[in-house]
Design a protein around this motif. Structure first.
Motif, PDB file in Angstrom:
ATOM      1  N   LEU A   7       0.828  -1.198   0.000  1.00 61.67           N
ATOM      2  CA  LEU A   7       0.000   0.000   0.000  1.00 61.67           C
ATOM      3  C   LEU A   7       0.871   1.260   0.000  1.00 61.67           C
ATOM      4  O   LEU A   7       0.551   2.245  -0.675  1.00 61.67           O
ATOM      5  CB  LEU A   7      -0.919  -0.010   1.224  1.00 61.67           C
ATOM      6  N   ALA A   8       1.990   1.218   0.710  1.00 57.11           N
ATOM      7  CA  ALA A   8       2.917   2.357   0.706  1.00 57.11           C
ATOM      8  C   ALA A   8       3.508   2.563  -0.682  1.00 57.11           C
ATOM      9  O   ALA A   8       3.697   3.703  -1.130  1.00 57.11           O
ATOM     10  CB  ALA A   8       4.031   2.129   1.736  1.00 57.11           C
ATOM     11  N   LYS A   9       3.786   1.464  -1.389  1.00 61.89           N
ATOM     12  CA  LYS A   9       4.316   1.551  -2.751  1.00 61.89           C
ATOM     13  C   LYS A   9       3.289   2.193  -3.682  1.00 61.89           C
ATOM     14  O   LYS A   9       3.625   3.052  -4.512  1.00 61.89           O
ATOM     15  CB  LYS A   9       4.686   0.144  -3.246  1.00 61.89           C
ATOM     16  N   ILE A  10       2.036   1.793  -3.551  1.00 67.23           N
ATOM     17  CA  ILE A  10       0.956   2.373  -4.361  1.00 67.23           C
ATOM     18  C   ILE A  10       0.815   3.869  -4.067  1.00 67.23           C
ATOM     19  O   ILE A  10       0.692   4.700  -4.981  1.00 67.23           O
ATOM     20  CB  ILE A  10      -0.374   1.647  -4.082  1.00 67.23           C
ATOM     21  N   ARG A  11       0.842   4.217  -2.802  1.00 68.79           N
ATOM     22  CA  ARG A  11       0.651   5.622  -2.405  1.00 68.79           C
ATOM     23  C   ARG A  11       1.779   6.513  -2.912  1.00 68.79           C
ATOM     24  O   ARG A  11       1.555   7.665  -3.282  1.00 68.79           O
ATOM     25  CB  ARG A  11       0.542   5.723  -0.885  1.00 68.79           C
ATOM     26  N   SER A  12       3.005   5.992  -2.920  1.00 66.02           N
ATOM     27  CA  SER A  12       4.160   6.812  -3.299  1.00 66.02           C
ATOM     28  C   SER A  12       4.340   6.932  -4.813  1.00 66.02           C
ATOM     29  O   SER A  12       5.133   7.750  -5.276  1.00 66.02           O
ATOM     30  CB  SER A  12       5.438   6.226  -2.679  1.00 66.02           C
TER      31      SER A  12
END
Length: 209
Positions: A7-12
């Motif tokens: 999810l952090a990868k998607i957000r960034s």
């Protein structure tokens, strides 16, 4: 939550989104230089296709690797003739429904009792083999890797029809939760709607390799 890293990868990621008809296409540029394209049904909210761009400095050409969606036979040039990948060989495609992940392996004529399906939980992998030793395939499941879920063979469902082996795995709650979290994040991405899109095709290369 075990999918925090995904999810952090998607957000960034730098994200752009367009709608064509009933399909929403989302293009991701990740901070590590990789790219991903997803297609979602605007009617069901389900992801229809996911592909990753693979860069090759050797041949100076970008290829797309399909993670999810129907297989597209590759074409290549030889002696000024356009040749196509053989369509009689077994090939694997994957789709996601509301409740399950489903794999279809076409061009497998053997009866159902020929197949043995096993799971390697730690590797997030499903393995298909035939007793006649005509087919063997290890299927890594990226969705299970992202939410750190270990598949179990007792949760698999198997059927065979029209020379196609169909394997289904009921989505675990953690995967459903992860999908909802990603969709919630995509609500914040500005989306442009086109009746007749003329900009660069986000899936360029998928049907021309």
């Amino acid at each position: 939550m075990s999918y925090v890293a995904w999810l952090a990868k998607i957000r960034s990621a730098d994200k752009s989104s367009v709608i064509q008809g009933t399909v929403r296409k989302v293009h991701y540029n990740f901070t590590d230089g990789t790219e991903m394209v997803e297609e979602y049904s605007t009617e069901t909210g389900m992801v229809l296709r996911r592909a990753w761009k693979l860069r090759s400095d050797l041949i100076r050409k970008d290829n797309w690797e399909i993670e999810l969606g129907e297989h597209i036979p590759k074409q290549f040039q030889s002696n000024e003739m356009l040749l196509s990948e053989a369509t009689t060989e077994p090939f694997l495609s994957k789709r996601i429904t509301r409740n399950a992940i489903e794999w279809r392996i076409r061009n497998l004529p053997y009866p159902l009792n020929t197949y043995t399906i096993t799971c390697d939980g730690a590797a997030h992998m499903v393995t298909v083999r035939t007793s006649n030793k005509k087919y063997f395939k290890k299927i890594v499941v990226p969705e299970f890797q992202r939410c750190n879920f270990e598949p179990k063979v007792e949760d698999l469902m198997l059927r065979h029809q029209n020379q196609t082996l169909i394997i289904s795995y009921k989505k675990p709650p953690i995967l459903i939760e992860m999908e909802k979290a990603v969709l919630l994040e995509l609500q914040n991405v500005e989306t442009v709607e086109y009746d007749d899109i003329k900009c660069e095709d986000l899936l360029k290369g998928l049907i021309s390799q």
